[in-house]
Design a protein around this motif. Structure first.
Motif, PDB file in Angstrom:
ATOM      1  N   SER A  30      -2.045  -0.506  -2.966  1.00 49.96           N
ATOM      2  CA  SER A  30      -0.976   0.828  -3.822  1.00 49.96           C
ATOM      3  C   SER A  30       0.402   0.665  -3.194  1.00 49.96           C
ATOM      4  N   LEU A  31       0.658  -0.295  -2.188  1.00 50.48           N
ATOM      5  CA  LEU A  31       1.896  -0.108  -1.822  1.00 50.48           C
ATOM      6  C   LEU A  31       2.689  -1.144  -2.185  1.00 50.48           C
ATOM      7  N   ALA A  32       3.884  -1.090  -2.563  1.00 51.20           N
ATOM      8  CA  ALA A  32       4.436  -2.485  -3.051  1.00 51.20           C
ATOM      9  C   ALA A  32       5.299  -2.864  -1.831  1.00 51.20           C
ATOM     10  N   VAL A  33       5.297  -2.338  -0.671  1.00 53.60           N
ATOM     11  CA  VAL A  33       5.944  -2.848   0.451  1.00 53.60           C
ATOM     12  C   VAL A  33       4.929  -2.467   1.597  1.00 53.60           C
ATOM     13  N   PRO A  34       4.930  -3.080   2.770  1.00 54.73           N
ATOM     14  CA  PRO A  34       4.222  -2.675   4.055  1.00 54.73           C
ATOM     15  C   PRO A  34       4.583  -1.500   4.513  1.00 54.73           C
ATOM     16  N   PHE A  35       3.756  -0.882   5.419  1.00 49.44           N
ATOM     17  CA  PHE A  35       4.349   0.196   6.249  1.00 49.44           C
ATOM     18  C   PHE A  35       4.632  -0.446   7.654  1.00 49.44           C
ATOM     19  N   GLU A  36       5.716  -0.209   8.289  1.00 48.67           N
ATOM     20  CA  GLU A  36       5.635  -0.789   9.409  1.00 48.67           C
ATOM     21  C   GLU A  36       6.412   0.054  10.716  1.00 48.67           C
ATOM     22  N   ARG A  92      10.053   1.998  -5.219  1.00 51.48           N
ATOM     23  CA  ARG A  92       9.986   0.858  -4.970  1.00 51.48           C
ATOM     24  C   ARG A  92       8.614   0.838  -3.785  1.00 51.48           C
ATOM     25  N   ILE A  93       8.044   2.076  -3.412  1.00 50.37           N
ATOM     26  CA  ILE A  93       7.119   2.024  -2.611  1.00 50.37           C
ATOM     27  C   ILE A  93       5.758   1.838  -3.437  1.00 50.37           C
ATOM     28  N   SER A  94       5.327   2.207  -4.429  1.00 53.03           N
ATOM     29  CA  SER A  94       4.342   2.186  -5.268  1.00 53.03           C
ATOM     30  C   SER A  94       4.343   0.931  -6.030  1.00 53.03           C
ATOM     31  N   ALA A  95       3.120   0.301  -5.932  1.00 51.07           N
ATOM     32  CA  ALA A  95       2.683  -0.968  -6.560  1.00 51.07           C
ATOM     33  C   ALA A  95       2.372  -0.732  -7.934  1.00 51.07           C
ATOM     34  N   PRO A 131      10.300   5.173  15.136  1.00 51.93           N
ATOM     35  CA  PRO A 131      10.859   4.357  13.899  1.00 51.93           C
ATOM     36  C   PRO A 131       9.908   3.742  13.185  1.00 51.93           C
ATOM     37  N   VAL A 132       9.733   4.052  11.844  1.00 49.73           N
ATOM     38  CA  VAL A 132       8.767   3.544  10.834  1.00 49.73           C
ATOM     39  C   VAL A 132       9.670   3.185   9.670  1.00 49.73           C
ATOM     40  N   SER A 133       9.286   2.235   8.681  1.00 43.03           N
ATOM     41  CA  SER A 133       9.821   1.671   7.578  1.00 43.03           C
ATOM     42  C   SER A 133       8.813   1.330   6.431  1.00 43.03           C
ATOM     43  N   PHE A 134       9.258   1.534   5.266  1.00 46.14           N
ATOM     44  CA  PHE A 134       8.762   1.096   3.996  1.00 46.14           C
ATOM     45  C   PHE A 134       9.721   0.116   3.243  1.00 46.14           C
ATOM     46  N   GLY A 135       9.549  -1.069   3.766  1.00 47.27           N
ATOM     47  CA  GLY A 135      10.398  -2.095   3.160  1.00 47.27           C
ATOM     48  C   GLY A 135      11.882  -2.028   3.742  1.00 47.27           C
TER      49      GLY A 135
END
Length: 500
Positions: free
Chosen positions: A354-360, A421-424, A379-383
């Motif tokens: 369900s995520l268009a980008v990974p959670f990092e 942009r997060i949602s697939a 620190p976290v990032s979504f794309g």
């Protein structure tokens, strides 16, 4: 028994046989027993009076002399119970054979063997051991009074497990005896130990285990009313492996356990977990407060997490976590454990369908203190969107309670987070409304070039069950578990409306 030697006060017996011996030994919760000290001497009896003599006579004046060739026990049963910890040990179908020989120096030599079945219970739970075959063979030397024993060689077999014992037992006929024994076993397969346990106990074990054990233990001290000898020594595990429901937990497991005075265990464990190293060092107390003080060091690789846990379909993990923490507290009360250490994520990435980008999480520190986990500026990032998380998990041990969940209190900060942009999943058509879909279904019309079912699914509506006729009648059903309200209609449909 030969008759003529009786006239010379000599009892010459070829074989002494005891059939159906039954003994029931008990220790109450206040320490009292029904077997006293199993001594042939009174505690205040003068030491110079030897075994086999009559009180008040000279040591050399014996009532008789005994010459015994062999002894045999058939169908014996011995039971021992202790109320303080609801321990019950039973030895059934006891059979023993021993040959007795008098040596030139006056000592005795006993060579024999025994077979029996061992039961062990603690409380009302399933038995720890049940009808386990136990075999003994022994070669024992005793002094003239049978008051001191030297075990030249002894072997105990439990199913396929063999342990060996040597050493001395002094003061056999005294109220307090002195023990100095060595117990050893080499290349003992762990599956053989587990095979001894009843099936009900094996089913309750959380993991499957493999490997071999070497043990060397020493038992020294006094045994008598209120006195117990100390056990010390070493147990080593090599070529070990642990698995959970067939999935590997650890590989290349080795461990060294040193049993110290005061009944505590010095522990050193090394293994590979999720393709990373694991080390455990510290002390576990088995008496008194029964506390643990252990230091854990690990660096699992999350790429292998799916081999251990059943992840949701489509979820993938990458990266590593460096763990350095100390665990202290009672071994029998997990809720009383406390933590002191750090978890350092390293290039962690989690993807979900369900995520268009990974959670990092590229790097960071999670500080463990007591039962809290504190994070500052993680620190976290979504794309391309970068955020920072600060806060704390207030009760780590909530994961041990099925009725509780860990609670996080904190904040998330960042310049931007583009939810589109997060949602697939493509965003829903904003022109769709519940009213359009409901009346399109009643009238059998399409909705924006789509069929009713396709439009309803896009808006998140669910068909539940058919009903008889057209028109709204009354609100009569609520699905609280999915936060939806449904109205029954006069046509064979349900119209389900999410609540906000």
């Amino acid at each position: 028994v030969k008759l003529l030697p009786l006239l010379r006060r000599e009892v010459q017996v070829h074989r002494l046989t005891v059939d159906g011996l039954e003994a029931d030994f008990r220790i109450s919760s206040d320490g009292r027993s029904n077997f006293g000290d199993l001594s042939t001497r009174n505690a205040d009896q003068p030491e110079e009076v030897g075994a086999g003599t009559l009180a008040g006579t000279e040591v050399s004046e014996r009532p008789f002399t005994l010459s015994l060739k062999s002894i045999r026990f058939n169908n014996g049963a011995i039971k021992f119970s202790r109320d303080s910890d609801t321990l019950v040990v039973g030895v059934g179908n006891l059979g023993l054979k021993a040959n007795i020989r008098r040596e030139a120096d006056g000592s005795w030599l006993l060579v024999g063997s025994s077979e029996s079945e061992l039961d062990l219970h603690r409380g009302e739970a399933s038995p720890r051991l049940e009808k386990v075959p136990v075999g003994l063979s022994f070669d024992v030397q005793a002094d003239d009074d049978l008051n001191s024993l030297r075990i030249l060689s002894g072997e105990m077999r439990m199913d396929r497990i063999a342990l060996y014992v040597t050493g001395d037992v002094n003061g056999v006929q005294d109220p307090v005896r002195s023990l100095s024994l060595a117990l050893s076993g080499q290349d003992l397969p762990i599956p053989d130990f587990l095979a001894v346990l009843p099936g009900s106990v094996r089913e309750d074990l959380p993991v499957e285990a493999d490997g071999v054990l070497d043990l060397n233990l020493w038992i020294d001290g006094e045994l008598g009313p209120g006195r117990f000898p100390e056990a010390t020594g070493d147990v080593a595990l090599t070529r070990g492996r642990l698995a959970l429901e067939g999935k590997p937990l650890t590989e290349d497991l080795s461990a060294e356990f040193s049993l110290l005075e005061g009944l505590s265990v010095q522990t050193h464990v090394q293994a590979s977990v999720l393709d990373g190293p694991l080390a455990i060092d510290g002390v576990i107390a088995l008496r008194g407060a029964r506390e643990v003080d252990l230091t854990f060091s690990a660096a699992p690789h999350l790429e292998e997490l799916g081999t251990l846990l059943e992840l949701p379909e489509g979820v993938a993990t990458q990266g590593k976590i460096d763990i350095q923490t100390r665990v202290t507290g009672p071994s029998k009360d997990l809720a009383g454990l406390r933590f002191d250490g750090e978890l350092r994520p390293d290039q962690i990435s989690i993807s979900h369908p369900s995520l268009a980008v990974p959670f990092e999480i590229p790097a960071g520190v999670l500080r463990l203190s007591g039962i809290r986990a504190v994070v500052e500026g993680l620190p976290v990032s979504f794309g391309d969107d970068h955020l920072s998380i600060s806060g704390e998990i207030t009760n780590l041990l909530a994961i041990l309670d099925r009725e509780s969940r860990p609670r996080f209190e904190g904040s998330v900060q960042g310049p931007r987070l583009d939810l589109r942009r997060i949602s697939a999943n493509a965003p829903p058509d904003s022109t769709l409304t519940y009213g359009k879909i409901a009346f399109a279904k009643i009238g059998g019309w399409p909705v924006g070039g789509r069929g009713f079912q396709e439009a309803a699914e896009e808006l998140g509506l669910a068909r539940l069950t058919p009903c008889p006729s057209p028109g709204f009648s009354r609100s009569d059903w609520i699905r609280s578990s999915t936060a939806r309200v449904a109205w029954r209609t006069s046509r064979p449909e349900w119209i389900s409306v999410p609540l906000s």
